[in-house]
Design a protein around this motif. Structure first.
Motif, PDB file in Angstrom:
ATOM      1  N   GLU A  83      35.040  63.672  57.953  1.00  0.00           N
ATOM      2  CA  GLU A  83      36.455  63.856  58.291  1.00  0.00           C
ATOM      3  C   GLU A  83      37.310  62.983  57.383  1.00  0.00           C
ATOM      4  O   GLU A  83      36.791  62.122  56.675  1.00  0.00           O
ATOM      5  CB  GLU A  83      36.694  63.413  59.742  1.00  0.00           C
ATOM      6  CG  GLU A  83      36.136  64.347  60.774  1.00  0.00           C
ATOM      7  CD  GLU A  83      36.267  63.764  62.175  1.00  0.00           C
ATOM      8  OE1 GLU A  83      37.205  62.968  62.419  1.00  0.00           O
ATOM      9  OE2 GLU A  83      35.434  64.107  63.015  1.00  0.00           O
ATOM     10  N   TYR A  84      38.622  63.148  57.487  1.00  0.00           N
ATOM     11  CA  TYR A  84      39.531  62.310  56.718  1.00  0.00           C
ATOM     12  C   TYR A  84      39.296  60.843  57.046  1.00  0.00           C
ATOM     13  O   TYR A  84      39.053  60.496  58.194  1.00  0.00           O
ATOM     14  CB  TYR A  84      40.991  62.684  57.004  1.00  0.00           C
ATOM     15  CG  TYR A  84      41.392  63.899  56.235  1.00  0.00           C
ATOM     16  CD1 TYR A  84      41.545  63.842  54.841  1.00  0.00           C
ATOM     17  CD2 TYR A  84      41.567  65.125  56.874  1.00  0.00           C
ATOM     18  CE1 TYR A  84      41.863  64.965  54.122  1.00  0.00           C
ATOM     19  CE2 TYR A  84      41.888  66.259  56.159  1.00  0.00           C
ATOM     20  CZ  TYR A  84      42.032  66.173  54.783  1.00  0.00           C
ATOM     21  OH  TYR A  84      42.338  67.295  54.063  1.00  0.00           O
ATOM     22  N   GLY A  85      39.339  60.022  56.016  1.00  0.00           N
ATOM     23  CA  GLY A  85      39.272  58.582  56.230  1.00  0.00           C
ATOM     24  C   GLY A  85      37.885  58.033  56.480  1.00  0.00           C
ATOM     25  O   GLY A  85      37.734  56.876  56.861  1.00  0.00           O
ATOM     26  N   THR A  86      36.850  58.833  56.273  1.00  0.00           N
ATOM     27  CA  THR A  86      35.495  58.327  56.530  1.00  0.00           C
ATOM     28  C   THR A  86      34.894  57.656  55.290  1.00  0.00           C
ATOM     29  O   THR A  86      33.793  57.122  55.361  1.00  0.00           O
ATOM     30  CB  THR A  86      34.561  59.452  57.037  1.00  0.00           C
ATOM     31  OG1 THR A  86      34.692  60.576  56.177  1.00  0.00           O
ATOM     32  CG2 THR A  86      34.895  59.838  58.459  1.00  0.00           C
ATOM     33  N   GLY A  87      35.600  57.705  54.149  1.00  0.00           N
ATOM     34  CA  GLY A  87      35.152  56.938  52.982  1.00  0.00           C
ATOM     35  C   GLY A  87      34.588  57.762  51.835  1.00  0.00           C
ATOM     36  O   GLY A  87      34.023  57.205  50.892  1.00  0.00           O
ATOM     37  N   LYS A  88      34.777  59.075  51.872  1.00  0.00           N
ATOM     38  CA  LYS A  88      34.249  59.929  50.798  1.00  0.00           C
ATOM     39  C   LYS A  88      34.845  59.533  49.447  1.00  0.00           C
ATOM     40  O   LYS A  88      34.126  59.283  48.482  1.00  0.00           O
ATOM     41  CB  LYS A  88      34.570  61.411  51.092  1.00  0.00           C
ATOM     42  CG  LYS A  88      34.028  61.918  52.399  1.00  0.00           C
ATOM     43  CD  LYS A  88      34.344  63.391  52.629  1.00  0.00           C
ATOM     44  CE  LYS A  88      35.827  63.729  52.788  1.00  0.00           C
ATOM     45  NZ  LYS A  88      36.455  63.177  54.004  1.00  0.00           N
ATOM     46  N   THR A  89      36.173  59.486  49.389  1.00  0.00           N
ATOM     47  CA  THR A  89      36.832  59.155  48.115  1.00  0.00           C
ATOM     48  C   THR A  89      36.506  57.729  47.691  1.00  0.00           C
ATOM     49  O   THR A  89      36.281  57.460  46.502  1.00  0.00           O
ATOM     50  CB  THR A  89      38.355  59.356  48.247  1.00  0.00           C
ATOM     51  OG1 THR A  89      38.591  60.729  48.585  1.00  0.00           O
ATOM     52  CG2 THR A  89      39.079  59.029  46.952  1.00  0.00           C
ATOM     53  N   GLN A  90      36.414  56.824  48.674  1.00  0.00           N
ATOM     54  CA  GLN A  90      36.095  55.436  48.337  1.00  0.00           C
ATOM     55  C   GLN A  90      34.708  55.319  47.705  1.00  0.00           C
ATOM     56  O   GLN A  90      34.516  54.565  46.753  1.00  0.00           O
ATOM     57  CB  GLN A  90      36.198  54.548  49.590  1.00  0.00           C
ATOM     58  CG  GLN A  90      37.625  54.391  50.104  1.00  0.00           C
ATOM     59  CD  GLN A  90      38.549  53.746  49.081  1.00  0.00           C
ATOM     60  OE1 GLN A  90      38.165  52.824  48.369  1.00  0.00           O
ATOM     61  NE2 GLN A  90      39.753  54.266  48.976  1.00  0.00           N
TER      62      GLN A  90
ATOM     63  N   ARG B 260      42.871  51.237  42.379  1.00  0.00           N
ATOM     64  CA  ARG B 260      41.654  50.879  43.114  1.00  0.00           C
ATOM     65  C   ARG B 260      40.489  50.690  42.122  1.00  0.00           C
ATOM     66  O   ARG B 260      39.673  49.795  42.305  1.00  0.00           O
ATOM     67  CB  ARG B 260      41.366  51.998  44.127  1.00  0.00           C
ATOM     68  CG  ARG B 260      40.142  51.799  44.962  1.00  0.00           C
ATOM     69  CD  ARG B 260      40.305  50.731  46.046  1.00  0.00           C
ATOM     70  NE  ARG B 260      39.187  50.801  46.973  1.00  0.00           N
ATOM     71  CZ  ARG B 260      38.480  49.749  47.379  1.00  0.00           C
ATOM     72  NH1 ARG B 260      38.798  48.533  46.979  1.00  0.00           N
ATOM     73  NH2 ARG B 260      37.474  49.910  48.217  1.00  0.00           N
TER      74      ARG B 260
ATOM     75  N   ARG C   6      31.431  52.064  58.384  1.00  0.00           N
ATOM     76  CA  ARG C   6      31.199  53.499  58.292  1.00  0.00           C
ATOM     77  C   ARG C   6      29.711  53.755  58.480  1.00  0.00           C
ATOM     78  O   ARG C   6      28.878  52.918  58.132  1.00  0.00           O
ATOM     79  CB  ARG C   6      31.613  54.021  56.908  1.00  0.00           C
ATOM     80  CG  ARG C   6      33.078  53.799  56.567  1.00  0.00           C
ATOM     81  CD  ARG C   6      33.971  54.689  57.402  1.00  0.00           C
ATOM     82  NE  ARG C   6      35.376  54.675  56.987  1.00  0.00           N
ATOM     83  CZ  ARG C   6      36.255  53.748  57.316  1.00  0.00           C
ATOM     84  NH1 ARG C   6      35.888  52.719  58.045  1.00  0.00           N
ATOM     85  NH2 ARG C   6      37.510  53.841  56.919  1.00  0.00           N
TER      86      ARG C   6
ATOM     87  N   ILE D  72      33.672  49.426  53.554  1.00  0.00           N
ATOM     88  CA  ILE D  72      34.529  49.598  52.378  1.00  0.00           C
ATOM     89  C   ILE D  72      35.263  48.275  52.187  1.00  0.00           C
ATOM     90  O   ILE D  72      35.889  47.786  53.132  1.00  0.00           O
ATOM     91  CB  ILE D  72      35.513  50.761  52.586  1.00  0.00           C
ATOM     92  CG1 ILE D  72      34.742  52.057  52.863  1.00  0.00           C
ATOM     93  CG2 ILE D  72      36.409  50.934  51.371  1.00  0.00           C
ATOM     94  CD1 ILE D  72      35.575  53.182  53.422  1.00  0.00           C
ATOM     95  N   THR D  73      35.114  47.672  51.018  1.00  0.00           N
ATOM     96  CA  THR D  73      35.692  46.341  50.790  1.00  0.00           C
ATOM     97  C   THR D  73      36.440  46.309  49.458  1.00  0.00           C
ATOM     98  O   THR D  73      36.474  47.308  48.738  1.00  0.00           O
ATOM     99  CB  THR D  73      34.585  45.268  50.714  1.00  0.00           C
ATOM    100  OG1 THR D  73      33.834  45.507  49.513  1.00  0.00           O
ATOM    101  CG2 THR D  73      33.649  45.326  51.902  1.00  0.00           C
ATOM    102  N   GLU D  74      36.981  45.149  49.137  1.00  0.00           N
ATOM    103  CA  GLU D  74      37.646  44.966  47.847  1.00  0.00           C
ATOM    104  C   GLU D  74      36.706  45.267  46.684  1.00  0.00           C
ATOM    105  O   GLU D  74      37.139  45.661  45.612  1.00  0.00           O
ATOM    106  CB  GLU D  74      38.154  43.515  47.722  1.00  0.00           C
ATOM    107  CG  GLU D  74      39.277  43.168  48.695  1.00  0.00           C
ATOM    108  CD  GLU D  74      40.491  44.080  48.508  1.00  0.00           C
ATOM    109  OE1 GLU D  74      40.930  44.222  47.362  1.00  0.00           O
ATOM    110  OE2 GLU D  74      40.977  44.653  49.504  1.00  0.00           O
TER     111      GLU D  74
END
Ligand code: ADP
Ligand code: MG
Length: 333
Positions: free
Chosen positions: A107-114, A149, A286, A305-307
């Motif tokens: 879903e949105y915001g689950t970290g795919k793009t990250q 990023r 996640r 997901i971190t810096e």
């Protein structure tokens, strides 16, 4: 039919490519499967030269038998790219594989793009540091590629952000046919730029948005299938890792279990070698689960997901279990 880059066949320059295109052979497939005499009649190319070109085209298109030993040698060239999280790498069988398609579903915001952004940096590391030692091609369909990023993660990793950013080739795809055009472009782009990681984030969103309604579903699935298979061929021909992202869609007919399932149906399921479901895992973490893999067990792990991009989540308390919902602590005694 779109051009998939005849120039990407060994021994074909731009002049020969345009001669073949004009004669009616615009794709690698069309060259691989046409009788050599026919090509000879339609062009000025000599017979032996045509046989050579066809041999190279068939190797790329994999329409020929090869020995198991050759297949074994090719598998030995397979490399794995770290995500930055050793635990996530472990459930992936050591990292994101070359010669394969890995699908990140969530879903949105689950970290795919990250994860995609983090991989764009780790893929550039030399193999001894867990990378693929190559550059990256990133097709962004949702406008969520964030160069800041990339700079942030690279500098946290102690790399020169400007150098890292120069090795990421980004294209924004504005609709599904533009996305297909960009995938066709990859065949020459990857060869010319030593690309070792290709990302399509997201593979499906334009298709879902443009082909609404049941009457358009089969056309949508056909194009999606064609382009997923181009990506498979690209991964195999150039020893590249391909990562595509996918959404989940609600299935109202589900009474038990998770009502959300990956979009794209069987076409997506069959084309992708490794499928990873991402969920929120509690406490800002996640949860990643491997599904449907031919070679990996159905395992789960948590990451953060971190810096620095993507890292392991802190150790679970002794006795706690990772479940669909995240981490469930052991019951108090
Ligand atoms: N610098 C950062 N540090 C920590 N978390 C971040 C950072 N940047 C983004 N995130 C997290 O990533 C999430 C977005 O994930 P994203 O990969 O865009 O989701 P998806 O592509 O699956 O829709 C945000 O909700 C935020 O929690
Ligand atoms: Mg995204």
């Amino acid at each position: 039919m779109l051009d998939e880059g005849l120039e990407s066949i060994t021994g074909i320059g731009s002049k020969l490519a345009s001669e073949l295109r004009e004669a009616g052979y615009p794709t690698i497939e069309s060259l691989a499967v046409t009788p050599p005499r026919e090509i000879m009649e339609k062009t000025k190319i000599g017979f032996n030269r045509i046989l050579e070109i066809q041999k190279a085209a068939r190797e790329m298109f994999s329409v020929d038998f090869k020995t198991a030993q050759e297949a074994y040698e090719k598998r030995k060239d397979m490399r794995k790219c770290t995500t930055g999280s050793p635990k996530l790498d472990k459930i992936l069988g050591g990292g994101i594989e070359t010669q394969a398609l890995t699908e990140l579903i969530g879903e949105y915001g689950t970290g795919k793009t990250q994860i995609c952004l983090a991989l764009s940096i780790t893929a550039q590391l030399p193999p001894e540091q867990g990378g693929l030692g190559g550059s990256v091609a990133f097709i962004d369909t949702e406008g969520t590629f964030m160069p800041e990023r990339v700079y942030g993660i690279a500098s946290k990793m102690g790399l020169d952000p400007a150098v890292v950013a120069k090795n990421i080739l980004v294209a924004r795809a504005y609709n599904s046919s533009h996305q297909c055009l960009l995938i066709d472009r990859l065949f020459t782009l990857c060869k010319e730029n030593n690309v070792k990681l290709v990302i399509v984030d997201s593979m499906i969103s334009h298709f879902r948005g443009e082909y609404m309604g049941r009457e358009n579903l089969s056309e949508r699935q056909q194009i999606l299938n064609q382009y997923l298979h181009k990506l498979v061929r690209l991964a195999e021909a150039y020893n590249i890792a391909v990562v595509v992202t996918n959404q989940v869609q609600a299935n109202p007919a589900t009474f038990f279990g998770d009502p959300n399932r990956p979009a794209g149906g069987n076409i997506m399921a069959h084309a992708c070698t490794h499928r990873v479901i991402l969920r929120r895992g509690g406490k800002g973490t996640r949860l990643a689960t491997i599904i449907d893999s031919p070679s990996l067990p159905e395992e789960k792990t948590r990451f953060k997901i971190t810096e620095k991009g993507v890292e392991d989540a802190p150790e679970e308390k002794a006795g706690s279990k990772i479940t669909e919902k995240g981490v469930e602590d052991a019951p108090e005694e």
